[in-house]
Design a protein around this motif. Structure first.
Motif, PDB file in Angstrom:
ATOM      1  N   ASP A 121       0.828  -1.210   0.000  1.00 41.28           N
ATOM      2  CA  ASP A 121       0.000   0.000   0.000  1.00 41.28           C
ATOM      3  C   ASP A 121       0.861   1.258   0.000  1.00 41.28           C
ATOM      4  OD1 ASP A 121      -2.132  -1.698   0.145  1.00 41.28           O
ATOM      5  OD2 ASP A 121      -2.483  -1.412   2.287  1.00 41.28           O
ATOM      6  N   ALA A 122       1.886   1.262   0.842  1.00 41.55           N
ATOM      7  CA  ALA A 122       2.775   2.426   0.920  1.00 41.55           C
ATOM      8  C   ALA A 122       3.481   2.678  -0.417  1.00 41.55           C
ATOM      9  CB  ALA A 122       3.797   2.229   2.035  1.00 41.55           C
ATOM     10  N   VAL A 123       3.894   1.597  -1.078  1.00 38.83           N
ATOM     11  CA  VAL A 123       4.566   1.750  -2.375  1.00 38.83           C
ATOM     12  C   VAL A 123       3.604   2.292  -3.426  1.00 38.83           C
ATOM     13  CG1 VAL A 123       5.706   0.506  -4.248  1.00 38.83           C
ATOM     14  CG2 VAL A 123       6.273  -0.027  -1.873  1.00 38.83           C
ATOM     15  N   LEU A 124       2.396   1.752  -3.465  1.00 45.14           N
ATOM     16  CA  LEU A 124       1.421   2.201  -4.455  1.00 45.14           C
ATOM     17  C   LEU A 124       1.044   3.664  -4.240  1.00 45.14           C
ATOM     18  CD1 LEU A 124      -0.938  -0.917  -4.651  1.00 45.14           C
ATOM     19  CD2 LEU A 124       0.759  -0.182  -6.330  1.00 45.14           C
ATOM     20  N   LEU A 125       0.814   4.040  -2.984  1.00 43.50           N
ATOM     21  CA  LEU A 125       0.469   5.428  -2.709  1.00 43.50           C
ATOM     22  C   LEU A 125       1.654   6.357  -2.922  1.00 43.50           C
ATOM     23  CD1 LEU A 125      -1.867   5.158   0.398  1.00 43.50           C
ATOM     24  CD2 LEU A 125      -2.466   5.866  -1.912  1.00 43.50           C
ATOM     25  N   SER A 126       2.859   5.827  -2.733  1.00 41.08           N
ATOM     26  CA  SER A 126       4.045   6.641  -3.008  1.00 41.08           C
ATOM     27  C   SER A 126       4.125   6.992  -4.488  1.00 41.08           C
ATOM     28  CB  SER A 126       5.312   5.895  -2.580  1.00 41.08           C
ATOM     29  OG  SER A 126       5.334   5.700  -1.182  1.00 41.08           O
ATOM     30  N   SER A 127       3.775   6.039  -5.351  1.00 43.52           N
ATOM     31  CA  SER A 127       3.770   6.333  -6.787  1.00 43.52           C
ATOM     32  C   SER A 127       2.734   7.406  -7.120  1.00 43.52           C
ATOM     33  CB  SER A 127       3.478   5.055  -7.581  1.00 43.52           C
ATOM     34  OG  SER A 127       2.172   4.570  -7.300  1.00 43.52           O
ATOM     35  N   TYR A 128       1.582   7.322  -6.457  1.00 42.93           N
ATOM     36  CA  TYR A 128       0.532   8.329  -6.655  1.00 42.93           C
ATOM     37  C   TYR A 128       1.003   9.706  -6.191  1.00 42.93           C
ATOM     38  CZ  TYR A 128      -3.923  10.732  -5.906  1.00 42.93           C
ATOM     39  OH  TYR A 128      -4.937  11.647  -5.927  1.00 42.93           O
ATOM     40  N   SER A 129       1.595   9.758  -4.994  1.00 43.85           N
ATOM     41  CA  SER A 129       2.083  11.034  -4.462  1.00 43.85           C
ATOM     42  C   SER A 129       3.233  11.578  -5.293  1.00 43.85           C
ATOM     43  CB  SER A 129       2.513  10.851  -3.005  1.00 43.85           C
ATOM     44  OG  SER A 129       1.417  10.471  -2.195  1.00 43.85           O
ATOM     45  N   PHE A 130       4.095  10.698  -5.760  1.00 43.13           N
ATOM     46  CA  PHE A 130       5.239  11.134  -6.575  1.00 43.13           C
ATOM     47  C   PHE A 130       4.772  11.815  -7.856  1.00 43.13           C
ATOM     48  CE2 PHE A 130       8.210  10.204 -10.065  1.00 43.13           C
ATOM     49  CZ  PHE A 130       9.333  10.855  -9.596  1.00 43.13           C
TER      50      PHE A 130
END
Length: 218
Positions: A121-130
């Motif tokens: 989840d953290a990785v997926l949301l990191s891509s979104y935030s990035f």
């Protein structure tokens, strides 16, 4: 993050947890979270003042309308919350593993699965935030396909966690069954009331016994 802190106290310091995390405390924490959310919404609204930039793409109101400071905080804080969740689950996993050395326990693998899923989840949301922060700072201009892919990660996360709860949490399944039975029971009750109220009228007409007796004497 509040739930992550509560999990650590529940496992590592159960005495402190039972003493401090009462029902009133939990209600207070929920109300505090709501107040913080309202404060953040007010802050976002204040940062939009005197901003007359048109959002031509209409992709995200945060990166297009709010200030660059607030949008950076917003997309960073989302990822930070999931990172805290992963850290809390990892702490609980190792505490649980240390406390159950030499004991066969089926909860260990479940905790590890939750850690892996939350890390994903953290990785997926990191891509979104990035992508959002990069677009806000003008580092690149994402196309519609990129925006669609990174935005759909939140929906994917919800589906994954729903499946995990159904698979691993008996209480969650029990609540779903109870909710489903309540809906079905409500529909049945409504249907019965509708039939009794609007159903066919009886063909038998009630006769007044006093009037009938008078007629027979005459």
């Amino acid at each position: 993050m509040i739930m992550s802190t509560e999990r650590i106290f529940a496992v590592y310091k159960p005495g402190i947890y039972n003493y401090y995390f009462t029902t009133k405390t939990k209600i207070g924490l929920v109300l505090t979270a709501i107040c913080v959310q309202m404060l953040l919404i007010l802050t976002a609204a204040l940062t939009t003042m005197d901003n007359y930039t048109l959002n031509a793409s209409q992709r995200c109101a945060i990166i297009s309308s709010t200030s660059i400071e607030f949008s950076t905080f917003h997309f960073t804080f989302i990822v930070f919350g999931y990172v805290v969740s992963v850290i809390s689950l990892t702490i609980i996993y190792f505490l649980h593993k240390k406390a159950t050395q030499g004991v066969i326990n089926k909860k260990g693998p479940k905790l590890f699965v939750f850690i892996v899923i939350n890390a994903l989840d953290a990785v997926l949301l990191s891509s979104y935030s990035f992508v959002m922060i990069g677009a806000r700072y003008g580092l690149f201009i994402p196309n519609d396909i990129t925006i669609s892919l990174v935005t759909s990660t939140t929906g994917l996360i919800s589906l994954v966690h729903t499946a995990m709860n159904l698979l691993f949490h008996e209480e969650y399944r029990r609540q779903i069954r109870k909710f489903a039975r309540r809906i079905v029971g409500l529909q049945n009750t409504t249907s019965m009331n509708a039939v009794s109220k609007f159903g066919p009228t009886s063909m038998f007409v009630r006769v007044n016994p006093t009037k009938t007796a008078t007629t027979v004497r005459n």
